[in-house]
Design a protein around this motif. Structure first.
Motif, PDB file in Angstrom:
ATOM      1  N   GLU A  90       0.830  -1.203   0.000  1.00 52.85           N
ATOM      2  CA  GLU A  90       0.000   0.000   0.000  1.00 52.85           C
ATOM      3  C   GLU A  90       0.867   1.258   0.000  1.00 52.85           C
ATOM      4  OE1 GLU A  90      -3.441   0.172  -0.336  1.00 52.85           O
ATOM      5  OE2 GLU A  90      -2.932  -1.873  -0.913  1.00 52.85           O
ATOM      6  N   GLU A 125       3.862   1.645  -1.300  1.00 54.38           N
ATOM      7  CA  GLU A 125       4.418   1.890  -2.639  1.00 54.38           C
ATOM      8  C   GLU A 125       3.357   2.459  -3.568  1.00 54.38           C
ATOM      9  OE1 GLU A 125       7.854  -1.465  -3.214  1.00 54.38           O
ATOM     10  OE2 GLU A 125       5.805  -2.155  -3.057  1.00 54.38           O
ATOM     11  N   LYS A 126       2.121   1.958  -3.402  1.00 52.06           N
ATOM     12  CA  LYS A 126       1.039   2.463  -4.257  1.00 52.06           C
ATOM     13  C   LYS A 126       0.753   3.930  -3.960  1.00 52.06           C
ATOM     14  CE  LYS A 126      -1.442  -1.749  -5.078  1.00 52.06           C
ATOM     15  NZ  LYS A 126      -2.614  -2.505  -4.658  1.00 52.06           N
ATOM     16  N   MET A 183       3.296   6.013  -5.557  1.00 55.73           N
ATOM     17  CA  MET A 183       3.022   6.067  -6.985  1.00 55.73           C
ATOM     18  C   MET A 183       1.915   7.070  -7.285  1.00 55.73           C
ATOM     19  SD  MET A 183       2.861   2.501  -8.985  1.00 55.73           S
ATOM     20  CE  MET A 183       4.380   1.653  -9.324  1.00 55.73           C
ATOM     21  N   LYS A 184       0.859   6.998  -6.485  1.00 59.07           N
ATOM     22  CA  LYS A 184      -0.275   7.899  -6.686  1.00 59.07           C
ATOM     23  C   LYS A 184       0.173   9.347  -6.609  1.00 59.07           C
ATOM     24  CE  LYS A 184      -4.470   5.676  -5.125  1.00 59.07           C
ATOM     25  NZ  LYS A 184      -5.342   5.524  -3.950  1.00 59.07           N
TER      26      LYS A 184
END
Lengths: 213, 75
Positions: B61, B63-64, B67-68
């Motif tokens: 989560e 890393e996401k 990224m977001k």
């Protein structure tokens, strides 16, 4: 004679597949697709990541490639015609990125080289030379192409799950986080968690039954 | 005696090696009477091996989220 029959049946399969493809395209043209970059990370990051990992076999590089794919997608969003689904379009970009990556590392070395990369660190350990020899008794476990497709098929099914179930299933099965930690992080109790795991697993089995077995 | 719902939950726990000894015993006893649950367990175990074979990967989560944020900055 048998060989001839086999090739014939293969041809038939191909024809059927082609038919379904054209049919798909027709139905897609009717409903034109739209880009929705706000949802990209949530919806496609894992799918793209799996695809990338199976191509470059290094999770750090794979992550960077996915990130670059999103950037490139944003950059060329105005060229998106809505003919393909969002995910198909992103995969197409990712494929280019993977090719670019291999071009880059090969040009660093200069000459055209044959590179062997092993899928995980454990592959490099031990007496691997012997293990490279095909084991006639295990046909399935060692088929990397099939396993890669399987991974993408499972990931596809996971993306169809309700958001929370998908999250719990991924944390438990893929990231292997302990039950206690997941409960703390999401604010649920263990019996809640097991019910969600049960639902996601039955849904996934049903989905795979349809698409894989 | 346990119900099929409970048996299913224990079955899922065994997939993650988190069922206690007594739970496993209860499950085995349940199998004697319920063919459906033993069939389900067989399928479920098969699914676990498939998942292992597929070598699934996912981003955490954190890393996401990162990224977001990066995607947002580029917009």
């Amino acid at each position: 004679m048998t060989a001839l029959k086999f090739s014939e049946s293969k041809k038939n399969i191909k024809v059927i597949k082609l038919n379904t493809v054209t049919f798909d395209n027709d139905s897609k043209k009717m409903a034109s697709h739209q880009l929705n970059p706000d949802n990209w990370v949530d919806q496609y990051a894992d799918y793209l990541f799996n695809f990338a990992v199976s191509r470059v076999s290094n999770s750090e590089i794979a992550k960077d490639l996915v990130q670059e794919t999103f950037f490139a997608g944003l950059k060329s969003a105005k060229n998106y015609k809505g003919e393909a689904a969002e995910r198909t379009w992103l995969i197409a970009i990712l494929k280019r990125k993977v090719i670019d990556h291999y071009r880059k590392i090969n040009s660093n070395k200069g000459k055209a080289e044959v590179r062997m990369s092993y899928s995980s660190a454990s592959d490099a350990e031990g007496d691997w030379l012997e293990e490279q020899v095909a084991d006639p008794f295990s046909k399935l476990e060692n088929n990397p192409i099939e396993n890669e497709e399987l991974g993408i098929a499972i990931q596809d099914c996971i993306s169809k799950l309700p958001k929370k179930q998908a999250l719990v299933f991924k944390m438990k099965t893929i990231q292997r986080i302990s039950t206690e930690d997941i409960c703390n992080e999401l604010g649920i109790n263990p019996s809640n968690l097991w019910v969600m795991i049960h639902r996601s697993r039955t849904a996934l089995m049903g989905c795979l039954n349809k698409n894989w077995f | 005696m346990i119900s099929c719902e409970k048996a299913a939950i224990i079955c899922n726990k065994t997939q993650y090696k988190e069922a206690s000894f007594i739970e496993k015993l209860k499950l085995q006893f349940h199998f004697l009477m319920c063919k459906t649950c033993s069939a389900f367990t067989k399928k479920n175990t098969e699914f676990t091996t498939l998942c292992e074979k597929a070598n699934l990967q996912s981003l955490s989560e954190k890393e996401k989220l990162k990224m977001k944020e990066l995607v947002q900055t580029k917009r």
